[in-house]
Design a protein around this motif. Structure first.
Motif, short mmCIF file in Angstrom:
data_model
loop_
_atom_site.label_atom_id
_atom_site.label_comp_id
_atom_site.label_asym_id
_atom_site.label_seq_id
_atom_site.Cartn_x
_atom_site.Cartn_y
_atom_site.Cartn_z
N ILE A 25 0.84 -1.21 0.00
CA ILE A 25 0.00 0.00 0.00
C ILE A 25 0.87 1.25 0.00
O ILE A 25 0.54 2.25 -0.65
N SER A 26 1.99 1.18 0.69
CA SER A 26 2.84 2.37 0.80
C SER A 26 3.43 2.77 -0.55
O SER A 26 3.76 3.93 -0.77
N PHE A 27 3.56 1.81 -1.47
CA PHE A 27 4.12 2.11 -2.79
C PHE A 27 3.05 2.50 -3.81
O PHE A 27 3.38 2.90 -4.92
N MET A 28 1.80 2.37 -3.44
CA MET A 28 0.71 2.70 -4.39
C MET A 28 0.40 4.19 -4.34
O MET A 28 0.34 4.77 -3.26
N VAL A 29 0.20 4.76 -5.50
CA VAL A 29 -0.20 6.17 -5.58
C VAL A 29 -1.66 6.25 -5.10
O VAL A 29 -2.56 5.72 -5.72
N GLY A 30 -1.86 6.90 -3.98
CA GLY A 30 -3.20 6.96 -3.41
C GLY A 30 -3.38 6.04 -2.22
O GLY A 30 -4.43 6.06 -1.58
N GLY A 31 -2.35 5.23 -1.91
CA GLY A 31 -2.46 4.35 -0.75
C GLY A 31 -3.58 3.34 -0.91
O GLY A 31 -3.76 2.77 -1.98
N ASP A 32 -4.33 3.13 0.17
CA ASP A 32 -5.41 2.13 0.10
C ASP A 32 -6.63 2.66 -0.64
O ASP A 32 -7.61 1.94 -0.80
N MET A 33 -6.57 3.94 -1.08
CA MET A 33 -7.64 4.47 -1.92
C MET A 33 -7.28 4.38 -3.40
O MET A 33 -7.97 4.93 -4.25
N ALA A 34 -6.20 3.68 -3.71
CA ALA A 34 -5.83 3.45 -5.11
C ALA A 34 -6.89 2.59 -5.78
O ALA A 34 -7.44 1.67 -5.17
N TYR A 35 -7.18 2.90 -7.03
CA TYR A 35 -8.24 2.18 -7.74
C TYR A 35 -7.70 0.87 -8.29
O TYR A 35 -6.66 0.84 -8.94
#
Length: 1463
Positions: free
Chosen positions: A720-730
């Motif tokens: 999640i930390s590497f996703m743009v938007g965190g856990d709100m990433a689509y």
């Protein structure tokens, strides 16, 4: 008799030769009806008075103002009638008793209404019988009106017309009041706690659809605000009209499903969907039938008034009667316009309610039907239920009323013809009757062709869905063109049946379109041959009646086809809705069976979570015998709070055991019982389109503490930390932007967050690497969140097996062994014990645990750091569906004409113009003949005029036939070419396009949009062309007859242009919004089909139904706004056309007084002008409606053209030398690759070389970039920089299909398609059966194939006939059959047991000598014997070398992987 003679002294009591006598009309239709009306009103008042309750329902504008106003006006008119009657008696005229009785009763009715309104208002009008009776009273008044029109007294006709008009208006008003009361009553039922006497006016006002005034409803004023915005800007969903309460899809669903369940309980063996529809919406539908009768009957007032007007003009009188008749003609058109639009509005609202009901009940059924029960239907068939059958069933609303309405209109027209030409009309009627059996036979052929076409459509949509679902794998195999060719074969079969239907439709159009011309020829021909003289009034009244026959006669075949389609679709839907489903009531209890027991149900003890007693289960609902069962005589008892490991070889029945507990399989024998709530993680994780948080919450409330603990336990915090938007990433459809391991952990997190009593986990550890698997096992499955829960884990992981409280060994559907881990020798289950040589001393263990501790602290830090991402908006991986702005471009029409063929387009246009010219010539010739007959200056014999009339009729028939068949041929050409080009473009699109575009959106093009291009668009284009040439003919003829009409033409065209511009600006946007809002419905439906077992396991049916209902509500809003806008236009156009009729009629009256040139006022020409002006009411509205409808339908072509412009894969320009690759040397040189520009690099400047003929393993944490290496090698995703060489040749220069065909692959997600197993393994038929069997034996799947029925066995959709492990082995066999220099294995043994995996590794090593083998693996044992190891970490090459050398180095990353796994 003396009494009758006293009452009726001057006329017969019943019949006077021309119809009902005046005495009968006054006594029965007048006095008798009025007495019944007074009695009914009195009884209604007495009922309210006795109940002593004043209803609290709010009365609308009609009840408050219009009803009292009409009553007062009626009383005044009746009083004036009585005064005039007294005046006549005073002057000595004899007044018959029946006249006194009728006039007196008329006053009594209106006086009673006024008195009752003073006492109790009009609340009693809610009486259903009174509402129905008043409609009957209005209809009976038409007979009285007909008698009055035989009178020559214009004042008398006007007086009776007003009385009947008042009755009609009052009948309409009280029925509208009744419907509004019903809707407010139904909305008030939503809150049963309201007191009876409480005023709910505030709640009523909150409903947008019910707060409009009667005038606003009548004129559709509510849509003007939307249209104002539509002219200024592009419309969005928030600009649309709100839905009335009774159109809310949730309310419609509850109402309809209640009626369907009642139908099931009443007629359990064969419940009828048609009866359920009638039960839900039958009464309001029947009430609309009365409105349609009234509307149809008023339509014939025009020809009757036309007859009177022409006769007046023939007499040449200067009396004021001519102006009265002209004004009456205009007023009749206005009333017809209002009634017509109101009927269309209410019937369309009913259709929208029915559509939402059917859509939601299909969706709800899919959520409730088990996989075994659903096996009776293919996925394509189920998707067709939603896309095609729902629309066809809804069209039943139009077709059913038209089925009786059209014959009624034809019957009335024929009767009026009889009054004009006596029995001469029988010749025309004979032609019509002769065509009935012909059309019946054609309709039967159309029904058969439609049924066959639907079967092929189901299969085509299934194949299309299969291609879209597995497009990545198909491209890796280079099979996309093979699949498209199979799809094209199915399409060819569909088009074959479609062409049969279209050409039969063309014959229908020909027969019914030429009928009016033949009718006039035979009727007038016989009339003159019988010795009668043609008369202008008679001829043009007949022509007007012929024109009124055109619409019902042309519509009738389409109505029959619509009914046939609707009944076929209703039967298909009934068969699906009759499938048995889970009973949620049983599963809400504390201890509940998940499936019905065949024997006496077993009582489950309190300390047991699951009890299975002698259970035999099968996957197919057809497999009723125990011999066909997948699970055989299984008996188990699982204790609460225990960890149960289910192990066994591939295909032994592990997944089937979990599905039997879920109730997804058919229970053939025995019983299965479980207690408490269930959470399920399937072997192939089901990921929802939406944010990552949505996937975990799955409809539950957000609990920050539990959510944080769950994410940490599943090792998702770092990802999640590497996703743009965190856990709100689509997350894209099916988790396309996640790795296999991330999908598995996300599905596990969902299960843990729900906190269920029983967890069914299907092989979740095989998709992740050894370190993550160990973390998940000890922190999630055996951690504090699940510690006291019952966990059933299908696995091959030795650590999990040794930690289990109970172990179940499955073998070919039987429980082979059952016991604790202490009793099971793990080494017997896992003969590969290479790790026994490694140091597992306490120091190594301490290193491992210290590594875990540091990892845990790092993950904790990452989660804390990630809390800042929670507030960010979801990153849009899926692109928002584009929609065009402004009008449909001319290029779209041009493209469609090109698809049809320019030659056939020219033939259609020319034949249509000539067809109309022949018809206008026919009418002009008739007017010329009539004028000569009237002056007795006939130059030729009657035969000459008849021969010329025959020539015009024959020319019209031939040209009609040419137009009908040209349109059918052109429409088919366009349908074939659009599908072929669309498929070709999509097949060659890059994988990124499919990852960013939901399959439902693409499938929408191939289902709804293509159905429009196949069927609806040619039909509406045909109507548009007919309307255009019809209008052109009318304008030319009227302009020729009355030159002054040209003066009116310019202002009319200006107003018409303004109206159509104002409307079209909005209608285009509404249709595009309609298409955009439809795509998410199909996407959501397809998604729910894939994950229905998961949804049922979590008991989330209501949550997903609510989500789907919201999507349907948005779709309903666009359709409702679109409907209101079209009727807004229709009403105004028809009022404009009424003005044209009034103008022409007034000009004719003025001309008869000698104020215009004599040549323009001959009876023939005036009659022709008036008979042409009459249909302009419907034709003008129909033209713009068909034009805007064509523009709306053209949006489907526009949407198809959008996907014909998708980017295509870069093919390369340098064909490889034959025999390439020679050695299999693979070099990555500074390769960087991103899946999207906004995402981090999946491969970050990596460089390595793989020597030819060597075996290399790629390992790394989940999401490290292992599969990305293969994506780059297969050119599925273009690299940003660097280059990849194979045997010295840059693969970017090689044609992409050549590259993929020369590299074999076993993908991460095993793929089998529906068809024979032989085609699955070798679709190109390059190998013989002996070679295929030999490879199957080496892959250890030969016995399973033989047991399934050999190579010709039929594989079900997605390979559900085999377990996931068996599918992986079959995919491996497929790759070995390809026999290439490079073989890529993407975790191909992840879902098989250790023993089989070990044997397979040996087989691969021996069979693939001399080949370059790239293996991506999570099991360290898989890569221990490799020549080289590549270790990736976050897209960077972290380490490489010989596995044995790396194991010796305790500081190496590979060594830490090995220590984390006990293999």
């Amino acid at each position: 008799m003396q009494f009758i003679n006293l009452i009726c002294p001057d006329s017969p009591f019943v019949w006077d030769g021309n119809g009902f006598s005046q005495c009968f009309n006054d006594l029965v239709l007048g006095f008798g009806v009025n007495v019944v009306t007074v009695v009914l009103i009195s009884l209604s008042l007495m009922g309210i008075t006795r109940s002593n309750i004043r209803p609290s329902r709010r009365i609308n504008f009609a009840g408050k103002v219009l009803l009292p106003l009409l009553s007062a006006f009626g009383a005044c008119l009746s009083f004036v009638d009585m005064v005039l009657l007294l005046k006549k008696a005073y002057h000595g005229d004899i007044i018959a008793y029946h006249e006194w009785l009728f006039k007196g009763s008329q006053i009594a009715v209106w006086a009673t209404l006024m008195l009752s309104s003073k006492c109790n208002g009009f609340y009693y009008m809610g009486n259903r019988i009174l509402c129905l009776w008043w409609v009957m009273k209005a209809l009976l008044g038409i007979f009285y009106l007909q008698k009055a029109f035989y009178s020559l007294e214009v004042l008398n006709r006007l007086q009776v017309s007003f009385i009947v008009f008042l009755d009609i208006m009052f009948g309409i008003s009280i029925n509208i009041t009744r419907m509004n009361q019903d809707s407010s009553k139904s909305s008030s039922m939503e809150d049963p706690l309201l007191p009876v006497d409480m005023d709910i006016e505030e709640d009523y006002n909150s409903t947008s659809g019910n707060t409009q005034s009667y005038w606003d409803l009548l004129t559709f004023k509510s849509i003007t605000s939307v249209m104002d915005r539509g002219v200024m800007k592009q419309l969005d969903f928030e600009d649309l009209l709100g839905l009335p309460t009774d159109m809310d899809p949730a309310i419609c669903h509850d109402k309809f499903i209640t009626c369907w369940r009642a139908q099931q309980s009443n007629d359990g063996s064969r419940p009828s969907l048609f009866k359920a529809i009638f039960s839900a919406y039958g009464w309001p539908y029947l009430r609309l039938g009365f409105l349609k009768v009234l509307n149809d009957c008023i339509g014939f007032a025009g020809p009757l008034l036309l007859n009177k007007l022409i006769r007046f003009l023939q007499q040449g009188s200067g009396h004021v009667d001519g102006f009265v008749l002209a004004i009456s003609l205009g007023l009749t058109s206005i009333i017809k316009s209002v009634l017509d639009t109101q009927y269309s509005f209410h019937i369309s609202k009913l259709k929208l309610k029915l559509r939402s009901s059917i859509m939601t009940i299909i969706y709800y059924k899919c959520l409730g039907v088990s996989i075994a029960e659903r096996s009776k239907f293919s996925e394509g068939e189920i998707q067709t239920f939603m896309s095609v059958d729902a629309d066809r069933t809804v069209n039943l609303c139009n077709s059913f009323h038209d089925m009786w309405s059209l014959p009624l209109q034809i019957g009335i027209a024929l009767y009026l013809l009889y009054t004009q030409v006596k029995f001469a009309f029988i010749s025309g009627l004979g032609i019509t009757i002769l065509l009935i059996p012909v059309n019946k036979w054609i309709s039967k052929l159309i029904a058969n062709a439609t049924a066959e076409m639907m079967k092929q459509k189901d299969e085509r949509i299934r194949r299309t869905g299969e291609i879209l679902a597995h497009i990545r794998t198909l491209k890796m195999y280079c099979w996309e063109h093979i699949f498209s060719s199979w799809l094209m074969e199915t399409r060819s079969s569909e088009v074959k049946h479609l062409s049969t239907r279209k050409y039969l439709d063309a014959w229908c159009v020909f027969f019914w379109a030429t009928t009016p011309s033949l009718f006039s020829l035979f009727t007038f021909g016989l009339f003159t041959l019988m010795g009668h003289q043609l008369d202008a009034a008679m001829v043009f009244t007949c022509l007007a009646l012929f024109n009124s026959l055109i619409s019902p006669l042309n519509s009738f075949p389409w109505v029959i086809n619509g009914l046939i389609d609707a009944f076929i679709s209703t039967g298909r839907l009934s068969r699906f809705l009759c499938c048995s489903e889970h009973n949620p009531e049983l599963e809400r209890t504390v201890i509940s069976p998940t499936s019905l027991s065949k024997d006496q149900p077993v009582v489950i003890s309190e300390d047991m979570a699951v009890m299975i007693s002698d259970a035999c289960c099968a996957w197919s609902i057809i497999d009723r015998e125990e011999g066909s069962a997948v699970l055989n005589h299984v008996t188990l008892s699982l204790q609460k709070g225990s960890l149960v490991a289910v192990i066994g070889e591939v295909g032994s029945g592990k997944s089937s055991l979990l599905n039997s507990i879920l109730g997804e399989m058919r229970l053939v024998h025995g019983s299965i019982n479980s207690s408490g709530s269930i959470a399920y993680v399937p072997q192939v994780p089901w990921i929802l389109s939406g944010t990552l948080r949505d996937n975990i919450l799955f409809g539950r409330n957000f609990d920050p503490k539990r959510y944080s603990d769950t994410v940490k336990a599943c090792s998702l915090d770092a990802d999640i930390s590497f996703m743009v938007g965190g856990d709100m990433a689509y997350i894209g459809e099916k988790g396309t932007n996640l790795s296999g391991g991330q999908r598995a952990r996300l599905a596990l997190a969902r299960a843990i967050y729900h906190g269920s009593d029983l967890y069914l986990l299907d092989d979740i550890l095989s998709a992740v690497d050894a370190q993550v698997a160990r973390w998940i096992l000890y922190n999630a499955i055996m951690g504090p969140l699940m510690d006291q829960k019952t966990r059933v884990l299908c696995t091959h992981n030795v650590q999990a097996i040794s930690s289990a409280d109970m172990i179940i060994v499955m073998d070919k559907g039987y429980v082979k062994w059952l016991g604790s881990s202490a009793d099971l020798a793990v080494s017997l289950y896992l003969p590969c014990s290479s790790l026994n040589d490694f140091d597992t001393s306490s120091c190594v263990q301490s290193q491992v645990f210290s590594t875990e501790a540091s990892t845990e602290s790092q993950q904790s830090f990452l989660l804390e750091e990630n809390t800042t991402y929670v507030t960010r908006e979801a990153q849009q991986i899926i692109e928002v569906e584009l929609r065009k702005e402004g009008k449909v471009e001319f290029s779209v029409y041009k493209n469609y004409a090109a698809f049809s063929g320019w030659l056939i387009t020219a033939v259609i246009c020319i034949s249509a113009l000539l067809m109309q010219a022949s018809r206008n010539g026919n009418d002009l010739w008739l007017s010329y003949w009539v004028d000569l007959d009237g002056t007795s200056q006939i130059e030729y014999s009657t035969s000459f005029y008849l021969v010329v009339l025959c020539i015009f009729c024959a020319a019209n028939s031939i040209l009609t036939l040419v137009r009908a068949f040209s349109f059918a041929f052109g429409g088919l050409q366009a349908a074939v070419r659009v599908h072929n080009m669309l498929l070709n473009k999509l097949i060659n699109a890059p994988v990124q396009f499919f990852e960013q575009t939901p399959s439902g959106r693409i499938l929408n093009r191939f289902s709804s949009d293509l159905y429009t291009i196949d069927d609806s668009l040619p039909f509406i284009l045909n109507i548009l062309l007919a309307n255009f040439v019809g209008l052109l003919g009318i304008v030319v003829v009227i302009s020729y007859v009355q030159v002054f009409f040209l003066l009116l033409l310019l202002p009319l065209w200006f107003i018409y242009g303004k109206l159509q511009f104002f409307y079209r600006s909005t209608s285009r946007e509404l249709r595009r919004l309609d298409s955009v809002s439809r795509s998410p419905i199909y996407a959501s439906f397809t998604e729910a089909l894939d994950g229905s077992s998961t949804i049922r396991a979590f008991k989330s049916e209501e949550y997903f139904l609510a989500r789907f209902t919201d999507l349907v509500a948005q779709y309903q809003r666009t359709s409702y706004s679109e409907l209101t806008a079209s009727l807004w236009l229709s009403l105004r156009l028809q009022l404009l056309a009424a003005f044209v009729i009034l103008f022409v009629a007034m000009m004719a009256v003025i001309g008869s007084r000698g104020n215009l040139p004599k040549s323009f006022c001959t009876p023939g020409l005036v009659g022709l002008a008036l008979s042409y002006a009459a249909p302009i009411v419907s034709l003008l509205g129909s033209f713009l409606s068909s034009f805007t409808e064509t523009e709306k339908e053209m949006v489907s072509v526009e949407r198809a053209l959008q996907y014909m412009d998708v980017p295509q894969e870069l093919y390369g320009c340098q064909s490889p030398i034959p025999g390439w690759p020679f050695q299999g040397l693979i070099e990555f040189q500074n390769v960087t690759m991103r899946y999207m520009p906004s995402l981090p690099a999946a491969l970050n400047d990596i460089t390595f070389a793989i020597a030819g003929g060597t075996q290399v393993g790629i390992v790394g944490r989940t999401g490290a970039g292992k599969s990305s290496v293969l994506n780059a090698l297969f050119r599925l995703t273009p690299i940003c920089s660097g280059r990849i060489l194979v045997d010295g040749l840059d693969i970017s220069d090689v044609p992409v299909r050549d590259l993929r065909s020369l590299i074999a692959v076993v993908p991460q997600s095993p793929f089998l398609f529906e068809g024979s197993l032989r085609n699955n393994l070798d679709p190109l038929r390059k190998r013989d059966d002996f070679e295929v069997w030999n490879v199957l034996e080496k892959c250890h799947v030969k016995e399973e194939v033989e047991a399934a029925g050999g190579l010709d066995t039929h594989v079900k959709g997605s390979g559900t006939s085999f377990s996931v492990g068996q599918r992986q082995l079959l995919c491996l066999a497929r790759a070995l059959l390809k026999s290439t220099k490079v073989l890529c294995l993407d975790e191909c043994t992840a879902n098989v047991d250790m023993q089989t995996a070990s044997v397979l590794q040996n087989s691969i090593s021996s069979e693939c000598r001399g080949m370059t083998v790239i293996t991506i693996a999570h099991r360290i044992s898989t890569v221990l014997n490799m020549d080289n190891i590549l270790i990736l970490d976050q897209g960077i090459l972290a380490e490489q070398g010989n596995p044995e050398a790396l194991l010796q180095d305790e500081l190496s990353i590979f060594s830490s992987f090995a220590r984390a796994s006990t293999m």
